[in-house]
Design an enzyme around this catalytic site. Structure first.
Site, mmCIF file in Angstrom:
data_model
loop_
_atom_site.group_PDB
_atom_site.id
_atom_site.type_symbol
_atom_site.label_atom_id
_atom_site.label_comp_id
_atom_site.label_asym_id
_atom_site.label_seq_id
_atom_site.Cartn_x
_atom_site.Cartn_y
_atom_site.Cartn_z
ATOM 1 N N TRP A 97 0.824 -1.216 0.000
ATOM 2 C CA TRP A 97 0.000 0.000 0.000
ATOM 3 C C TRP A 97 0.853 1.259 0.000
ATOM 4 O O TRP A 97 0.567 2.211 -0.736
ATOM 5 C CB TRP A 97 -0.995 -0.009 1.163
ATOM 6 C CG TRP A 97 -2.092 -0.991 0.900
ATOM 7 C CD1 TRP A 97 -2.306 -2.181 1.529
ATOM 8 C CD2 TRP A 97 -3.101 -0.897 -0.132
ATOM 9 N NE1 TRP A 97 -3.378 -2.824 0.959
ATOM 10 C CE2 TRP A 97 -3.887 -2.072 -0.046
ATOM 11 C CE3 TRP A 97 -3.408 0.048 -1.105
ATOM 12 C CZ2 TRP A 97 -4.968 -2.312 -0.911
ATOM 13 C CZ3 TRP A 97 -4.482 -0.191 -1.958
ATOM 14 C CH2 TRP A 97 -5.246 -1.357 -1.854
ATOM 15 N N ASP A 120 -1.311 6.957 5.882
ATOM 16 C CA ASP A 120 -2.453 6.163 5.428
ATOM 17 C C ASP A 120 -2.781 5.201 6.567
ATOM 18 O O ASP A 120 -2.022 4.275 6.846
ATOM 19 C CB ASP A 120 -2.056 5.398 4.157
ATOM 20 C CG ASP A 120 -3.126 4.401 3.718
ATOM 21 O OD1 ASP A 120 -4.196 4.343 4.340
ATOM 22 O OD2 ASP A 120 -2.863 3.670 2.724
ATOM 23 N N LYS A 129 -12.684 -0.655 6.627
ATOM 24 C CA LYS A 129 -12.066 -1.710 7.443
ATOM 25 C C LYS A 129 -12.619 -1.686 8.861
ATOM 26 O O LYS A 129 -12.961 -2.708 9.422
ATOM 27 C CB LYS A 129 -10.553 -1.529 7.543
ATOM 28 C CG LYS A 129 -9.869 -1.221 6.263
ATOM 29 C CD LYS A 129 -9.607 -2.457 5.454
ATOM 30 C CE LYS A 129 -8.749 -2.083 4.268
ATOM 31 N NZ LYS A 129 -9.081 -2.877 3.104
HETATM 32 C C1 LIG Z 1 -3.627 0.365 3.823
HETATM 33 C C2 LIG Z 1 -4.559 0.641 2.678
HETATM 34 N N1 LIG Z 1 -4.429 1.778 2.001
HETATM 35 C C3 LIG Z 1 -5.231 2.090 0.976
HETATM 36 C C4 LIG Z 1 -6.207 1.219 0.578
HETATM 37 C C5 LIG Z 1 -7.093 1.592 -0.580
HETATM 38 O O1 LIG Z 1 -8.318 1.967 -0.052
HETATM 39 P P1 LIG Z 1 -9.593 2.247 -0.969
HETATM 40 O O2 LIG Z 1 -10.041 0.921 -1.473
HETATM 41 O O3 LIG Z 1 -10.542 2.877 -0.008
HETATM 42 O O4 LIG Z 1 -9.163 3.159 -2.058
HETATM 43 C C6 LIG Z 1 -6.398 0.016 1.249
HETATM 44 C C7 LIG Z 1 -7.461 -0.912 0.831
HETATM 45 O O5 LIG Z 1 -7.547 -2.040 1.183
HETATM 46 C C8 LIG Z 1 -5.541 -0.288 2.331
HETATM 47 O O6 LIG Z 1 -5.667 -1.426 2.999
#
Ligand SMILES: Cc1ncc(COP(=O)(O)O)c(C=O)c1O
Length: 393
Positions: A160, A233, A257
């Site tokens: 991520w 994030d 989540k």
């Molecule tokens: C740590 C992390 N960052 C970003 C995201 C992306 O999130 P979104 O699907 O809301 O764009 C996720 C999605 O699982 C994630 O686990």
């Protein structure tokens, strides 16, 4: 308790045969991972089956998928009770104006409870946004860098933060201040003084919990850039434990989540960082747009925000985030203890000191065939397993 699979291409939804009233999906087929998969489990901030809110286990369902997670039963029941007639209005909250008094009260209460849970001071804006955490990968450099040639530091601890880095390169001179890819294939974090921070960077970005790799920050690095800005994030450990917000310039998280359904992304942004976006910034990605309009510049994801509000009430009723963290540590501990006591049958590749309380990756010692057997035997025990492709989740 929801648990998440961190397979490269698959995730598991594990359920027990459900009571007749429970509207949960049943697995009509079992599709097995095409290749040896890393399996992980995510413990989320939903409560154990006790007051004030029962968890998914009470419904006979165990969600091992890393995407949207289970919600407290009492939240679902309250939403169900209010679905058709929201608090005497005669309408669903989905049907009414986002500028009307009912939704205005709902979003304000959600924000107030969110602030109370993390003691967010009024030097920060709370923004309810669209576009997922993925959109923030672009919004953060667009808002914090004066131009695309401004440097920014990224700590890459998993897939991520790698995605965030790659997106940021389009809108800043982003560089990697540390990467865990080569050393341990994303199984560790560095000593903070080993992070090669650029004093000229506009911010240092981290992912506080890597949802796929199961690496979680237990403390946070001191940003050594010119403005002292740390951006995080927090999508997969948001509101799972107390956090000192004052350490951060920007925190962002997709809600799905831990605090609600998909569709709303929450950003907590220090007020002095708002209003300096690059001229090319689309209006919807400019923090100022949303700060100036109390997250109502355009039509917000009303239902998702309303559900988040119910979850925040629930987290407060549970005793706040210290209590939520205690429960999460207990739940994750059951998994880690089982892995560690298995004599190498299950293997967690993550360094002990940074093991996530949210997602617990493990492999089976003998790989693919063992994993097929694991799924088959789980099914025999009455635990159905549905394997669904989920891209990188
Ligand atoms: C740590 C992390 N960052 C970003 C995201 C992306 O999130 P979104 O699907 O809301 O764009 C996720 C999605 O699982 C994630 O686990």
């Amino acid at each position: 308790m929801a648990t998440a699979a961190a397979a490269a291409t698959n995730s598991f939804l594990v359920y027990r045969p459900s009571p007749a009233w429970a509207n949960v999906a049943t697995a009509s087929s079992i599709r097995l991972p095409a290749c040896a998969a890393r399996i992980s489990c995510t413990a989320v901030a939903t409560p154990v089956p006790s007051s004030p809110a029962a968890g998914a286990a009470e419904r006979g369902v165990y969600n091992f998928a890393a995407g949207p997670a289970t919600l407290p039963l009492s939240v679902l029941q309250k939403a169900q009770a209010e679905l058709v007639d929201y608090r005497g209005s005669g309408m669903s909250i989905m049907e009414m104006s986002h500028r009307g008094k009912e939704f205005d009260a709902a979003i304000k209460k959600a924000e107030a409870d969110l602030r109370a849970l993390l003691a967010v001071s009024d030097t920060y804006e709370v923004l309810f946004l669209l576009g997922g955490a993925t959109t923030q990968f672009a919004a953060v450099p667009l808002n914090l860098c004066a131009s695309p040639s401004d440097p920014a530091d990224f700590l890459v601890s998993g897939s991520w933060s790698d995605k965030a880095f790659k997106e940021a390169k389009k809108f800043s001179a982003a560089s990697v201040a540390w990467s865990g890819k080569e050393e341990g294939k994303y199984t560790s974090l560095p000593p903070f003084d080993a992070i090669k921070q650029n004093p000229e960077a506009s911010f240092l970005h981290i992912c506080s919990n890597e949802t796929i790799h199961g690496v979680e920050f237990k403390g946070y690095p001191e940003p050594k850039n010119k403005s002292g800005i740390l951006a995080a994030d927090m999508s997969s450990n948001f509101y799972s434990k107390p956090v000192d917000v004052s350490r951060f310039g920007v925190i962002y998280a997709g809600a799905q989540k831990n605090v609600g359904p998909s569709g709303v992304t929450i950003a907590i942004v220090r007020k002095d960082l708002i209003g300096n976006a690059q001229p090319i910034t689309p209006v919807m990605l400019d923090f100022k747009t949303h700060a100036d309009n109390a997250s109502l510049y355009n039509t917000p994801p009303c239902f998702a925000i309303y559900i988040c509000g119910l979850v925040f009430e629930n987290l407060l009723a549970q005793g706040g985030l210290a209590e939520v963290e205690r429960k999460n540590a207990h739940k994750a501990g059951i998994l880690y203890d089982t892995i560690d006591a298995s004599g190498g049958y299950y293997i967690c590749p993550v360094e002990t000191s940074v093991r996530s309380l949210m997602n617990v990756p493990f492999t089976l010692a003998n790989g693919g065939d063992f994993e097929k057997q694991f799924i088959a035997e789980a099914a025999k025990e009455g635990v159905g397993v549905k394997v669904t492709p989920t891209g990188s989740r």
